[in-house]
Design a protein around this motif. Structure first.
Motif, PDB file in Angstrom:
ATOM      1  N   ASP A 163     -15.588   6.648 -20.153  1.00 42.26           N
ATOM      2  CA  ASP A 163     -14.786   7.690 -19.649  1.00 42.26           C
ATOM      3  C   ASP A 163     -13.432   7.365 -19.308  1.00 42.26           C
ATOM      4  O   ASP A 163     -13.153   6.227 -19.307  1.00 42.26           O
ATOM      5  N   THR A 164     -12.479   8.213 -19.321  1.00 42.97           N
ATOM      6  CA  THR A 164     -10.987   7.771 -19.099  1.00 42.97           C
ATOM      7  C   THR A 164     -10.947   8.177 -17.684  1.00 42.97           C
ATOM      8  O   THR A 164     -11.444   9.186 -17.044  1.00 42.97           O
ATOM      9  N   TYR A 165      -9.976   7.368 -16.989  1.00 45.29           N
ATOM     10  CA  TYR A 165      -9.657   7.615 -15.446  1.00 45.29           C
ATOM     11  C   TYR A 165      -8.043   7.994 -15.270  1.00 45.29           C
ATOM     12  O   TYR A 165      -7.309   7.208 -15.968  1.00 45.29           O
ATOM     13  N   ASP A 166      -7.752   8.685 -14.337  1.00 43.60           N
ATOM     14  CA  ASP A 166      -6.426   8.963 -13.994  1.00 43.60           C
ATOM     15  C   ASP A 166      -5.700   7.894 -13.235  1.00 43.60           C
ATOM     16  O   ASP A 166      -4.890   7.735 -13.028  1.00 43.60           O
ATOM     17  N   PHE A 167      -6.664   7.014 -12.503  1.00 47.04           N
ATOM     18  CA  PHE A 167      -6.010   5.933 -11.521  1.00 47.04           C
ATOM     19  C   PHE A 167      -7.199   4.937 -11.530  1.00 47.04           C
ATOM     20  O   PHE A 167      -8.362   5.165 -11.246  1.00 47.04           O
ATOM     21  N   VAL A 168      -6.740   3.676 -11.912  1.00 47.83           N
ATOM     22  CA  VAL A 168      -7.758   2.603 -11.707  1.00 47.83           C
ATOM     23  C   VAL A 168      -6.779   1.542 -10.825  1.00 47.83           C
ATOM     24  O   VAL A 168      -5.941   0.861 -11.342  1.00 47.83           O
ATOM     25  N   GLY A 169      -7.368   1.425  -9.627  1.00 46.64           N
ATOM     26  CA  GLY A 169      -6.858   0.497  -8.578  1.00 46.64           C
ATOM     27  C   GLY A 169      -7.472  -0.946  -8.929  1.00 46.64           C
ATOM     28  O   GLY A 169      -8.565  -1.114  -9.299  1.00 46.64           O
ATOM     29  N   ARG A 170      -6.600  -1.784  -8.219  1.00 53.59           N
ATOM     30  CA  ARG A 170      -7.163  -3.419  -8.254  1.00 53.59           C
ATOM     31  C   ARG A 170      -7.320  -3.761  -6.828  1.00 53.59           C
ATOM     32  O   ARG A 170      -6.687  -3.500  -5.993  1.00 53.59           O
ATOM     33  N   PHE A 171      -8.631  -4.413  -6.676  1.00 56.34           N
ATOM     34  CA  PHE A 171      -8.956  -4.875  -5.212  1.00 56.34           C
ATOM     35  C   PHE A 171      -7.907  -6.019  -4.981  1.00 56.34           C
ATOM     36  O   PHE A 171      -7.587  -6.129  -3.804  1.00 56.34           O
ATOM     37  N   GLU A 172      -7.387  -6.713  -5.941  1.00 52.24           N
ATOM     38  CA  GLU A 172      -6.365  -7.729  -5.682  1.00 52.24           C
ATOM     39  C   GLU A 172      -5.067  -7.251  -5.134  1.00 52.24           C
ATOM     40  O   GLU A 172      -4.441  -8.080  -4.548  1.00 52.24           O
ATOM     41  N   ARG A 173      -4.622  -5.957  -5.244  1.00 51.87           N
ATOM     42  CA  ARG A 173      -3.712  -5.293  -4.868  1.00 51.87           C
ATOM     43  C   ARG A 173      -4.140  -4.036  -4.160  1.00 51.87           C
ATOM     44  O   ARG A 173      -3.428  -3.176  -4.211  1.00 51.87           O
ATOM     45  N   LEU A 174      -5.254  -4.303  -3.205  1.00 47.31           N
ATOM     46  CA  LEU A 174      -5.626  -3.093  -2.637  1.00 47.31           C
ATOM     47  C   LEU A 174      -4.676  -2.291  -1.752  1.00 47.31           C
ATOM     48  O   LEU A 174      -4.701  -1.070  -1.955  1.00 47.31           O
ATOM     49  N   ALA A 175      -4.000  -2.852  -0.797  1.00 54.19           N
ATOM     50  CA  ALA A 175      -3.065  -2.086  -0.137  1.00 54.19           C
ATOM     51  C   ALA A 175      -1.924  -1.320  -1.059  1.00 54.19           C
ATOM     52  O   ALA A 175      -1.645  -0.316  -0.841  1.00 54.19           O
ATOM     53  N   ASP A 176      -1.303  -1.871  -2.086  1.00 51.73           N
ATOM     54  CA  ASP A 176      -0.282  -1.420  -2.748  1.00 51.73           C
ATOM     55  C   ASP A 176      -0.711  -0.298  -3.613  1.00 51.73           C
ATOM     56  O   ASP A 176      -0.305   0.730  -3.755  1.00 51.73           O
ATOM     57  N   ASP A 177      -2.076  -0.674  -4.297  1.00 52.39           N
ATOM     58  CA  ASP A 177      -2.596   0.272  -5.218  1.00 52.39           C
ATOM     59  C   ASP A 177      -3.014   1.518  -4.305  1.00 52.39           C
ATOM     60  O   ASP A 177      -2.900   2.776  -4.711  1.00 52.39           O
ATOM     61  N   PHE A 178      -3.636   1.421  -3.143  1.00 54.02           N
ATOM     62  CA  PHE A 178      -4.207   2.389  -2.368  1.00 54.02           C
ATOM     63  C   PHE A 178      -2.981   3.396  -1.965  1.00 54.02           C
ATOM     64  O   PHE A 178      -3.092   4.547  -1.914  1.00 54.02           O
ATOM     65  N   HIS A 179      -1.946   2.722  -1.835  1.00 56.43           N
ATOM     66  CA  HIS A 179      -0.590   3.661  -1.357  1.00 56.43           C
ATOM     67  C   HIS A 179      -0.401   4.144  -2.466  1.00 56.43           C
ATOM     68  O   HIS A 179       0.243   5.457  -2.112  1.00 56.43           O
TER      69      HIS A 179
END
Length: 272
Positions: A163-179
């Protein structure tokens, strides 16, 4: 897709009716914190939910009771779909440290299997009774079908399918990607910190050969690996490494611009 009888992994997807999104949880990738955040979004205090994983499976999972509504919304891509991924070498160490020192249920079949193999090589009684090492864990993983493995060490790609995803965050940048995810969903609810294990680096002992219950601290993931173990995990999790752009030391690539506020889908289909 019949969500009432959905196959794995679709039945594990978590759906928010209130916020119109699908979160695809992957064990050992901040999923405990993200599940608690979903509760906060619905005005539920996570501290009042004693078994969060079970609660989410019963009340939010696509496999529980989101029948026609969920099928329509997912099929027409009207639900924002996101997930978070993690460096495979780091994730495997995190799973080992979380499950094996206290011999939690997911670790018991692995420990028993390694003990059986020791008996086949006439090991001592004391060796049979001790916990296993990270090196033995990786060797056991190399002997099984990872597609059917326990979810904490199943490849991340298997949770996501094609499947395709609208957003794929990275654990290594959790704070920035979650923001960034907060901005997309237009919410300021914070991410609860839960189940985080402090790590310390610079250890020179052969950490991979110490039984899990003798580890006095949580070393940095790099300290568990020599060249042979690094290569073994690279082979076992090659699909994740290729699909998400990880190397052993290198930071992951930046989040694709397609996954920003325009809500276009970011393709992370299988490399094959």
């Amino acid at each position: 897709m019949q969500f009432h009888f959905a196959p794995w992994p679709e039945r594990t997807w978590l759906i928010s009716r209130t916020w119109d999104f699908v979160y695809v949880p992957i064990p050992k990738v901040a999923c405990s914190s993200l599940k608690r955040w979903m509760l906060l979004l619905d005005g539920v205090c996570p501290a009042n939910v004693p078994h969060v994983h079970r609660h989410m499976r019963i009340h939010y999972s696509a496999g529980a009771h989101y029948g026609p509504w969920a099928r329509r919304r997912v099929a027409t891509r009207k639900l924002f779909r996101f997930t978070f991924v993690r460096n495979p070498w780091d994730r495997l160490v995190s799973a080992f440290l979380n499950k094996f020192p206290q011999r939690k249920p997911p670790a018991i079949p692995v420990i028993d299997a390694v003990h059986r193999s020791r008996r086949g090589t006439r090991c001592s009684r004391s060796a049979e009774q001790r916990n296993i090492t990270f090196r033995e864990f990786v060797a056991w993983l190399d002997s099984i079908d990872l597609a059917r493995a326990e979810e904490h060490w199943r490849p991340q790609s298997h949770f996501l399918g094609c499947d395709t995803y609208d957003f794929v965050g990275r654990f290594e940048r959790l704070a920035d990607d979650f923001h960034q995810l907060q901005q997309i969903l237009q919410t300021d609810h914070p991410l609860p910190s839960f189940n985080a294990t402090p790590r310390r680096g610079g250890i020179t002992t052969a950490i991979a050969d110490i039984p899990a219950d003798q580890l006095n601290s949580a070393p940095a993931y790099r300290d568990f690996y020599d060249a042979s173990l690094r290569d073994a995990v690279a082979r076992l999790y090659r699909e994740d490494i290729d699909r998400f752009g990880y190397t052993f030391d290198m930071q992951p690539p930046l989040q694709s611009s397609e996954s920003g506020e325009d809500r276009h889908a970011t393709s992370i289909t299988n490399a094959s």
